[in-house]
Scaffold this active site. Structure first.
Site, PDB file in Angstrom:
ATOM      1  CG  ASN A   1     -19.084  24.271 -24.040  1.00  0.00           C
ATOM      2  OD1 ASN A   1     -20.383  24.434 -24.473  1.00  0.00           O
ATOM      3  ND2 ASN A   1     -18.403  23.629 -24.557  1.00  0.00           N
ATOM      4  CG  ASN A  59      -3.694  -4.746  13.365  1.00  0.00           C
ATOM      5  OD1 ASN A  59      -3.218  -4.880  12.212  1.00  0.00           O
ATOM      6  ND2 ASN A  59      -4.272  -5.922  13.956  1.00  0.00           N
ATOM      7  CD  GLN A  99      -3.075  -2.567   1.881  1.00  0.00           C
ATOM      8  OE1 GLN A  99      -2.403  -3.062   2.810  1.00  0.00           O
ATOM      9  NE2 GLN A  99      -2.889  -2.979   0.841  1.00  0.00           N
ATOM     10  CE  LYS A 124     -22.230  24.848 -27.114  1.00  0.00           C
ATOM     11  NZ  LYS A 124     -21.983  23.569 -27.103  1.00  0.00           N
ATOM     12  CB  SER A 136      -1.043   0.095   1.196  1.00  0.00           C
ATOM     13  OG  SER A 136      -0.196   0.086   2.710  1.00  0.00           O
ATOM     14  CD  GLU A 188     -21.238  21.085 -19.019  1.00  0.00           C
ATOM     15  OE1 GLU A 188     -20.580  20.129 -19.431  1.00  0.00           O
ATOM     16  OE2 GLU A 188     -21.638  22.046 -19.458  1.00  0.00           O
ATOM     17  CE1 TYR A 209      -6.348  -3.018   9.317  1.00  0.00           C
ATOM     18  CE2 TYR A 209      -5.096  -5.249   9.144  1.00  0.00           C
ATOM     19  CZ  TYR A 209      -5.426  -3.912   8.385  1.00  0.00           C
ATOM     20  OH  TYR A 209      -4.841  -3.394   7.307  1.00  0.00           O
ATOM     21  CB  THR A 250     -41.180  24.872  -6.715  1.00  0.00           C
ATOM     22  OG1 THR A 250     -42.673  25.321  -7.401  1.00  0.00           O
ATOM     23  CG2 THR A 250     -41.278  26.099  -5.709  1.00  0.00           C
ATOM     24  CG  HIS A 251     -42.411  21.224  -9.100  1.00  0.00           C
ATOM     25  ND1 HIS A 251     -42.443  19.831  -8.850  1.00  0.00           N
ATOM     26  CD2 HIS A 251     -43.174  22.081  -8.139  1.00  0.00           C
ATOM     27  CE1 HIS A 251     -43.393  19.748  -7.610  1.00  0.00           C
ATOM     28  NE2 HIS A 251     -43.656  21.266  -7.114  1.00  0.00           N
ATOM     29  CB  SER A 268     -17.640  23.945 -29.332  1.00  0.00           C
ATOM     30  OG  SER A 268     -17.585  22.837 -30.269  1.00  0.00           O
ATOM     31  CE  LYS A 308      -4.124   3.051   5.406  1.00  0.00           C
ATOM     32  NZ  LYS A 308      -4.900   1.745   5.495  1.00  0.00           N
TER      33      LYS A 308
END
Length: 467
Positions: A296, A121, A333, A294, A33, A301, A328, A166-167, A288, A336
């Site tokens: 973007n 451990n 392991q 464009k 690791s 995003e 343990y 809303t919606h 683009s 992480k």
């Protein structure tokens, strides 16, 4: 130190005495690791220094040996800091690497005493708590900068009105600042959750041994004080097996990314030509390869997209945890990489979000143009409520007024007084006063509302919290 001892220190595993056969090279790679847990190098160094001091207090090592261990570990830490630490092919993890290098520096006679009563451990459980506690505090600072940016913009742009949705349908007029502050409060809650998480994480497991505890009566409260822990994990089985604080951090990361993603989605929508409420700075946009016109919103995003990545870190780790027997297991392991990935993602995203928000241009004229008289239908119903008509009845009357305006192809404010009076006799000439967006906004003056006074109250609350 002799060349023979240096060579021996580099080739002997911490657990090799039990085994006579060679480990499959593929298994060595599979088991290792060090490629990712090396980022806990400093946590491992300071944890080991504190443990050396505790061994001395217990009479297991002399003061001379303690000083040699502490100073040797300091040199190991410096090598990590300045980039000169050389990882050996046999360093399977950060603990192996640091102890191997320590033994090269001060010799095995003293270096070999450091691990007395300690297991990897409880060592790894301690290192990862130190690392997360300290790094999470960095996230708190970055998150607070983002919240401050929301508050600063809300203060400066408090007079800008926009549609509230809303919606994803236009609902009622609100202040742009009110929308900004809604996310400031989301992130304030995230900040407070992370503070609480740090406190729960900041408990010392070192001294738990492999699982059954430490046989040398080390003073665990002394170690906790040395390392800045708030307390000691009271059960050794729990101490080595607990990773709830990582699961909790991954949940925190997922929830915070959820809030960032929703904020990003709002701005992505608001930046489209159909809305044209905001314009992202060039620094946070891309073009683009085919369409020259464009611009973007790739920063937003990517924030939205990376939320899925962090959610995956959380769900994957929970699947690792759910089937483990107590104490343990090597499966841990796998804690992480999702932890580090989620942390790195949040660390970057929060700073990008702050940059996007700080440089954003708003088009207040377009926001104002997007308001329409039908958004004041609730105000029309409330007009009659103030004259004693039950809200359920006024709601129906306001709905009929909306339908009548639609049938005539005009705004509700363009209906004639007799049209309103045909709907209810209590309508009088002052009904046209409700068709003022600023007045509608100012009517929402209870705590938490979108009136100027209540928005200023929200700003004051956040400013006091930030101070």
């Amino acid at each position: 130190m002799s060349e023979h001892l240096q060579k021996k220190a580099k080739t002997v595993s911490l657990w090799g005495g039990r085994f006579t056969g060679k480990v499959d090279p593929l298994m060595e790679k599979f088991n290792a690791s060090i490629s990712f847990d090396k980022r806990m190098a400093q946590a491992d160094v300071v944890g080991s220094q504190a443990y050396a001091k505790a061994l001395c207090r217990s009479g297991i090592i002399t003061e001379h040996e303690r000083d040699a261990l502490v100073n040797g570990l300091q040199q190991v830490g410096e090598e990590w800091k300045n980039g000169t630490f050389e990882i050996s092919p046999r360093d399977e993890d950060i603990h192996t690497a640091n102890e191997r290098r320590l033994t090269e520096i001060i010799g095995s006679d003293i270096g070999g005493k450091l691990h007395t009563g300690r297991s990897r451990n409880d060592q790894v459980a301690t290192d990862i708590r130190i690392w997360l506690r300290d790094e999470a505090r960095i996230l708190l600072n970055i998150l607070k900068e983002l919240i401050k940016c929301f508050v600063d913009r809300a203060t400066k742009e408090i007079d800008v009105l926009m549609p509230g949705y809303t919606h994803l349908q236009r609902a009622q007029p609100i202040r742009w600042s009110h929308w900004l502050l809604s996310y400031a409060f989301y992130f304030k809650a995230d900040y407070e959750r992370l503070e609480q998480l740090i406190s729960r994480c900041n408990q010392l497991p070192l001294g738990s041994g492999a699982l059954a505890g430490n046989p040398f009566t080390v003073d665990r409260e002394f170690i906790a004080q040395e390392l800045g822990f708030e307390g000691v994990v009271p059960n050794s089985l729990y101490g080595v097996g607990d990773r709830d604080f990582i699961a909790e951090f991954l949940f925190w990361s997922s929830l915070t990314m959820c809030h960032l993603s929703r904020w990003a989605e709002d701005l992505i929508i608001y930046s489209t030509a159909e809305f044209n409420f905001v314009v992202l700075a060039d620094a946070y946009s891309t073009g683009s390869s085919l369409m020259p016109q464009k611009k973007n919103s790739d920063s937003l995003e990517l924030i939205r997209g990376k939320s899925g990545r962090v959610f995956g870190d959380m769900t994957g780790f929970l699947m690792t945890l759910k089937g483990l027997p107590s104490t343990y297991n090597k499966d841990l392991q796998e804690d992480k990489e999702p932890l580090f990935d989620a942390y790195d993602t949040l660390h970057g995203v929060l700073q990008i979000a702050t940059g996007v928000l700080a440089t954003l241009t708003i088009k207040k004229e377009n926001m104002l143009k997007a308001l329409s008289p039908d958004m004041l239908a609730t105000d029309l119903a409330e007009y009659l409520v103030r004259k004693g008509v039950p809200f359920r009845e006024t709601h129906n009357i306001a709905g009929r007024a909306v339908r009548l305006a639609e049938e005539r192809g005009c705004g509700m404010n363009e209906l004639k007084l007799e049209d309103f009076q045909n709907l209810h006799h209590l309508f009088t000439e002052d009904v046209y006063d409700i068709f003022k967006y600023e007045k509608s906004v100012e009517n929402r003056n209870a705590i938490g509302g979108t009136s100027r006074k209540t928005v200023e109250g929200q700003i004051t609350l956040l400013e006091n919290w930030l101070a």
